[in-house]
Structure formats: C-alpha cells, structure tokens
Scaffold this active site. Structure first.
Site, PDB file in Angstrom:
ATOM      1  N   TYR A  47      17.623  14.242  14.679  1.00  0.00           N
ATOM      2  CA  TYR A  47      18.410  15.227  14.240  1.00  0.00           C
ATOM      3  C   TYR A  47      17.679  16.318  13.664  1.00  0.00           C
ATOM      4  O   TYR A  47      18.068  17.353  13.632  1.00  0.00           O
ATOM      5  CB  TYR A  47      19.763  14.895  13.724  1.00  0.00           C
ATOM      6  N   HIS A 105      18.019   3.511  16.425  1.00  0.00           N
ATOM      7  CA  HIS A 105      18.698   4.659  17.224  1.00  0.00           C
ATOM      8  C   HIS A 105      18.797   4.307  18.819  1.00  0.00           C
ATOM      9  O   HIS A 105      20.015   4.795  19.285  1.00  0.00           O
ATOM     10  CB  HIS A 105      17.877   6.044  16.944  1.00  0.00           C
TER      11      HIS A 105
END
Length: 275
Positions: A47, A105
């Site tokens: 992110y 992730h």
C-alpha cells in the site's frame, strides 16, 4: 466494539482498512478512525502508506497497546532472510517494535511455502509479530499451510468477502481450523449502496445499505471486516453497526444475494474454484 477470538487472540471485529489510500489520506483517515473508536488498523507493504499509518498511530492519544495493527509482506519478499528484512523495514516505517498481526499478502508459487512460513514464524518468535496468518489463500493452500505449521500457529485468512461473493468453502474451512475470516472489500467497493435488498432491510432499522452489509458480516461466526474509506463521515457511519441486529430472515435475504462470479480482487489470485 465487539471482539472475536482465534486460538486465544482477541481481535476487534471491525477494523479500518487502508488499501489504495494515498499517504496523506492514510494519515488523516487513520487518525480519524482512531478518534471515532476503531482499534484495528490494517495496512500492507504494497500500500506504500505504512509510514503515514505509523505516524497517525504515534500521534494518536490512543495507546499503542490498545491498537491491533496488521501489515502484510509482499510476495517479492517471501524468501527466507528477505522476508525478515522486509518486516524490519515495515516496523521502521510503522514506528513500532511489533505488529499484532503479520500476513502473507498473496500466495507466491515461486517460493516454497515451507520456506516462507518458516521465515514468518521466525519473525513471530523474535517478538516482531504477535500473530501470523495468510491472505488470499484458497482452501488448498490453507490446508497446506496448516500441514506445515499447524492450525494453532495461524489466526486468520484475509479474503474478499461481501454480500455478492460467496466464500462458504473458505469460511467453513476457517471455522474447522479455528481461524477467523477477515473480509476485505466488505462493501464491494461501494456497490452495496445501490442494492434494493440491503436498502430495504436498512430502512427497517434506520440504517444504510452499507451498515446492513457490515452487520451481516459481523453477525457471522468467525468473520471480521475491514472497510476502507477516504471520507470521515463514511468511516463514522461504518462504525455505527453495533447498535442493531439482523434477524434470521434478514440474514437469509442477504445470503440469497451471494454468487461465485462477482470477485473484485486483482488477477494474481489463486484458483478460487478449487475445493
């Protein structure tokens, strides 16, 4: 705030997600979220806003021990040694000595899962992550992870889940192993607001379609949700879901919206249709 448990770990059932939030927005919104009452913050290396999330937490009057902080290791850092180094980098950006939850992730078939999980456990044993888990793992991959480290080593599988996407196989397996399912994109990136069923149910409770969608998730055994928004008012509304309940018929009406082909996740997902 409600909490749910996995293998003795108590996690706030509603978190604040930071996916796709630009750095300045991430800092502003995490500060606002903590002020509203959120105590579960979710970010990731991908992110590129960990530093701003860390700055917001550091600036908040809420104590670090009262915040459940999650970050995720990106797939390019899954090799032993590199994974541990990436976590140190994340902790530096987050301005903390530990995260409460560290996730893989996405799956990465180019690195043996045994190697990646061993590195993840090494980080946990060093006290840099209180808990570990996975994200975007299908049932076959979760089964493999459990066979490698044991179900008790993991606390969650974070996957896309909302009223338009069935995750019943993934959820059933999570319950079997005592894991929580963390729902990202719980509002289907805003698509829930236009659904007549959710709006009709909301009118019965004086709530919005989005609030009904979140309540539907939180009333399910073993499900937590991490909605993301750039709007402080929306964040406040998303948090206002603990003062009403959906009855059996309302839950069933929302269940009837579920389908298998309404995924929003990017294209590096595993084969979700595998049993």
């Amino acid at each position: 705030m409600e909490y749910k448990n996995s293998h003795g770990t108590r996690i706030p059932s509603l978190g604040f997600g930071t996916f796709m939030l630009k750095p300045a927005d991430a800092r502003r919104m995490v500060e606002a979220a903590l002020d509203i009452g959120y105590r579960h913050i979710d970010t990731a290396q991908l992110y590129r806003n960990e530093a701003e999330v860390g700055a917001a937490i550091a600036a908040s009057p809420v104590g670090r021990d009262d915040i459940f902080l999650t970050t995720k290791v990106w797939i390019e850092r899954f090799h032993a040694g590199d994974l541990e180094a990436s976590v140190d980098e994340s902790l530096g950006r987050l301005k903390t000595d530990y995260v409460d939850l560290l996730l893989l992730h996405w799956p990465n078939a180019d690195v043996p899962l045994e190697e990646t999980l061993a590195a993840l456990l090494k980080v946990k044993h060093a006290g840099k992550a209180k808990n570990i888990g996975v994200s975007n793992f299908n049932t076959a991959l979760v089964q493999q992870a459990v066979e490698i480290v044991g179900a008790e080593a993991l606390v969650t599988n974070q996957v896309e889940y909302h009223p338009f996407l069935s995750q019943q196989k993934v959820l059933a397996q999570a319950r079997q192993f005592g894991l929580l399912l963390t729902a990202y994109c719980p509002l289907a990136q805003g698509k829930v607001v236009d659904n007549d069923t959710l709006r009709d149910i909301g009118e019965m409770h004086g709530k919005s379609a989005a609030q009904v969608a979140l309540r539907w998730l939180l009333q399910q055994d073993g499900v937590i949700a991490i909605p993301r928004t750039r709007n402080e008012n929306h964040a406040r509304d998303n948090f206002a879901v603990f003062d009403f309940e959906l009855d059996h018929d309302e839950m069933g009406r929302i269940d009837n919206l579920l389908g298998d082909d309404r995924r929003i996740s990017p294209g590096i997902a595993p084969e979700w249709d595998r049993p």
